[in-house]
Write an enzyme that holds these catalytic residues in place. Structure first.
Site, PDB file in Angstrom:
ATOM      1  N   ASP A 264      67.050  30.545  62.553  1.00  0.00           N
ATOM      2  CA  ASP A 264      67.695  31.212  61.389  1.00  0.00           C
ATOM      3  C   ASP A 264      67.077  31.140  60.291  1.00  0.00           C
ATOM      4  O   ASP A 264      67.290  31.581  59.222  1.00  0.00           O
ATOM      5  CB  ASP A 264      69.288  31.166  61.583  1.00  0.00           C
ATOM      6  CG  ASP A 264      69.863  32.047  62.611  1.00  0.00           C
ATOM      7  OD1 ASP A 264      69.435  32.734  63.284  1.00  0.00           O
ATOM      8  OD2 ASP A 264      71.111  31.627  62.977  1.00  0.00           O
ATOM      9  N   HIS A 280      58.225  30.830  62.339  1.00  0.00           N
ATOM     10  CA  HIS A 280      57.849  29.719  62.932  1.00  0.00           C
ATOM     11  C   HIS A 280      56.595  30.019  64.074  1.00  0.00           C
ATOM     12  O   HIS A 280      56.539  30.542  65.076  1.00  0.00           O
ATOM     13  CB  HIS A 280      58.785  28.986  64.090  1.00  0.00           C
ATOM     14  CG  HIS A 280      60.062  28.633  63.239  1.00  0.00           C
ATOM     15  ND1 HIS A 280      59.929  27.547  62.345  1.00  0.00           N
ATOM     16  CD2 HIS A 280      61.438  29.064  63.211  1.00  0.00           C
ATOM     17  CE1 HIS A 280      61.109  27.593  61.706  1.00  0.00           C
ATOM     18  NE2 HIS A 280      62.065  28.348  62.226  1.00  0.00           N
ATOM     19  N   GLY A 308      62.439  38.280  64.104  1.00  0.00           N
ATOM     20  CA  GLY A 308      61.562  37.772  63.035  1.00  0.00           C
ATOM     21  C   GLY A 308      61.842  36.263  62.721  1.00  0.00           C
ATOM     22  O   GLY A 308      61.580  35.676  61.755  1.00  0.00           O
ATOM     23  N   LYS A 309      62.300  35.558  63.840  1.00  0.00           N
ATOM     24  CA  LYS A 309      61.934  33.894  63.844  1.00  0.00           C
ATOM     25  C   LYS A 309      61.025  33.380  64.272  1.00  0.00           C
ATOM     26  O   LYS A 309      60.691  32.243  63.708  1.00  0.00           O
ATOM     27  CB  LYS A 309      63.346  33.454  64.589  1.00  0.00           C
ATOM     28  CG  LYS A 309      64.655  34.379  64.071  1.00  0.00           C
ATOM     29  CD  LYS A 309      65.645  33.811  65.158  1.00  0.00           C
ATOM     30  CE  LYS A 309      67.040  34.611  64.510  1.00  0.00           C
ATOM     31  NZ  LYS A 309      68.234  34.079  65.510  1.00  0.00           N
ATOM     32  N   VAL A 310      60.284  33.728  65.513  1.00  0.00           N
ATOM     33  CA  VAL A 310      59.312  32.926  65.979  1.00  0.00           C
ATOM     34  C   VAL A 310      58.174  33.968  66.290  1.00  0.00           C
ATOM     35  O   VAL A 310      58.449  34.821  66.743  1.00  0.00           O
ATOM     36  CB  VAL A 310      59.615  32.233  67.544  1.00  0.00           C
ATOM     37  CG1 VAL A 310      58.783  31.513  68.100  1.00  0.00           C
ATOM     38  CG2 VAL A 310      60.881  31.312  67.139  1.00  0.00           C
TER      39      VAL A 310
END
Length: 352
Positions: A264, A280, A308-310
């Site tokens: 997050d 990430h 939209g995190k990894v």
């Protein structure tokens, strides 16, 4: 034909708690030939080989900062020294963990206590009568665990009464261990020495919670102020690390709160107005969770991309019980030696 399993429980605590768990040493064996062979196989073996390759890519990428997340009980089960070695060798730059991993397992052993090999085929009422707690086939002395809780209270009592992030409080635990630990080389003390911050966003969901509750109750009765834990500060501080780091890689053991918390930070950085925040770039998760129930702990890394995190270029899920694979991954990375050219990030100094 059925096989009847008959189990007997020794009637004394000493008879049961007689075989301590020994932590595996990844420097004592070279897993590279095993991983190289697995790369030519299929199923989980090939997944593990690719996950190991991605972790080595994180170590080789000079711009990449690496965040380790820990959930579950691998530290109690014999992997404690794996994580310590990763910190000592500069192979991890920050840690996000459950409170149990840090307090019930690591801090607990730093006080001189041990986890013990046991059996899952046992009468748990017998264990309860003897004040023995069970984690599958691993035992903990409840009386020693309560002594650990009391030590957490003592540390809380010694601090100025104000809000603390979990990182701040764990740092104070590390400071306390420098002067008082019975077993050196704990994860907390090693991170203290190397400026590697540890976050436990659900810190009180562990043995630590009992000690902190007693601290607050006693101070409230005495009409004195008391310390609190600030979960919002946890989120802000870890997001500060993500922003400062830029390129990041995740090595995730299990799922739970640590997994979602660290992912997050990308979204949080964007909401705070930081532009061009990188997802990430690298991510490995070792888990036994099934993805079909929609739970966050079992969500795949590809699913995390939709939030939209990894990023999807270098990600690998490994569906395996972590104690059987994390020593192989870590040993391979240790012996390949790409960590030798990394610069320590010392993210703990961000908050001095």
């Amino acid at each position: 034909m059925r096989t009847l399993i008959v189990t007997t429980t020794p009637n004394t605590k000493a008879a049961i708690l007689n075989s301590p768990v020994e932590h595996i040493d990844i420097t004592s064996f070279d897993a590279r030939p095993i991983i190289d062979s697995m790369r030519k196989m299929s199923f989980t073996s090939r997944d593990l080989a690719r996950a190991t390759d991605i972790y080595n890519m994180m170590l080789e990428d000079k711009k990449c900062s690496i965040i380790l997340t820990l959930a579950g009980s691998t530290s109690a089960a014999g992997c404690m020294q794996v994580y310590v070695e990763l910190v000592k060798r500069g192979m991890v730059d920050a840690i996000v963990a459950t409170g149990a991993s840090i307090v019930d397992m690591d801090f607990f052993e730093a006080l001189g206590y041990r986890h013990y090999q046991g059996s899952q085929f046992v009468n748990d009422m017998d264990l309860r009568d003897l004040y023995i707690d069970r984690i599958y086939d691993t035992y903990i002395d409840e009386e020693e665990l309560q002594a650990c809780d009391h030590t957490i209270k003592e540390i809380a009592d010694s601090l100025p009464a104000r809000p603390y992030s979990s990182r701040e409080f764990i740092y104070e635990m590390g400071r306390w261990l420098k002067a008082n630990s019975k077993k050196k080389d704990s994860l907390i003390e090693t991170c203290f020495d190397h400026d590697v911050p540890i976050f436990c966003p659900a810190f009180t969901d562990s043995s630590a919670g009992f000690g902190l509750v007693v601290h607050q109750v006693e101070n409230a009765k005495a009409k004195k102020p008391y310390m609190t834990l600030d979960a919002i500060a946890d989120f802000r501080e870890l997001t500060d690390i993500k922003v400062a780091a830029g390129t990041t890689g995740l090595l995730m053991v299990g799922g739970g709160v640590p997994k979602n918390f660290v992912q997050d930070t990308v979204v949080c950085a964007e909401i705070l107005g930081h532009e061009n925040v990188e997802m990430h770039k690298y991510a490995v998760q070792i888990t036994v969770a099934d993805s079909r129930d929609g739970a966050c702990s079992s969500s795949t890394l590809k699913e995390a991309c939709s939030w939209g995190k990894v990023d999807m270029a270098y990600e690998q899920m490994v569906f395996a019980e972590a104690t059987s694979v994390i020593p192989l991954l870590a040993s391979d990375a240790y012996h390949r030696g790409l960590w030798k050219d990394r610069s320590p990030r010392k993210f703990g100094k961000l908050f001095d």
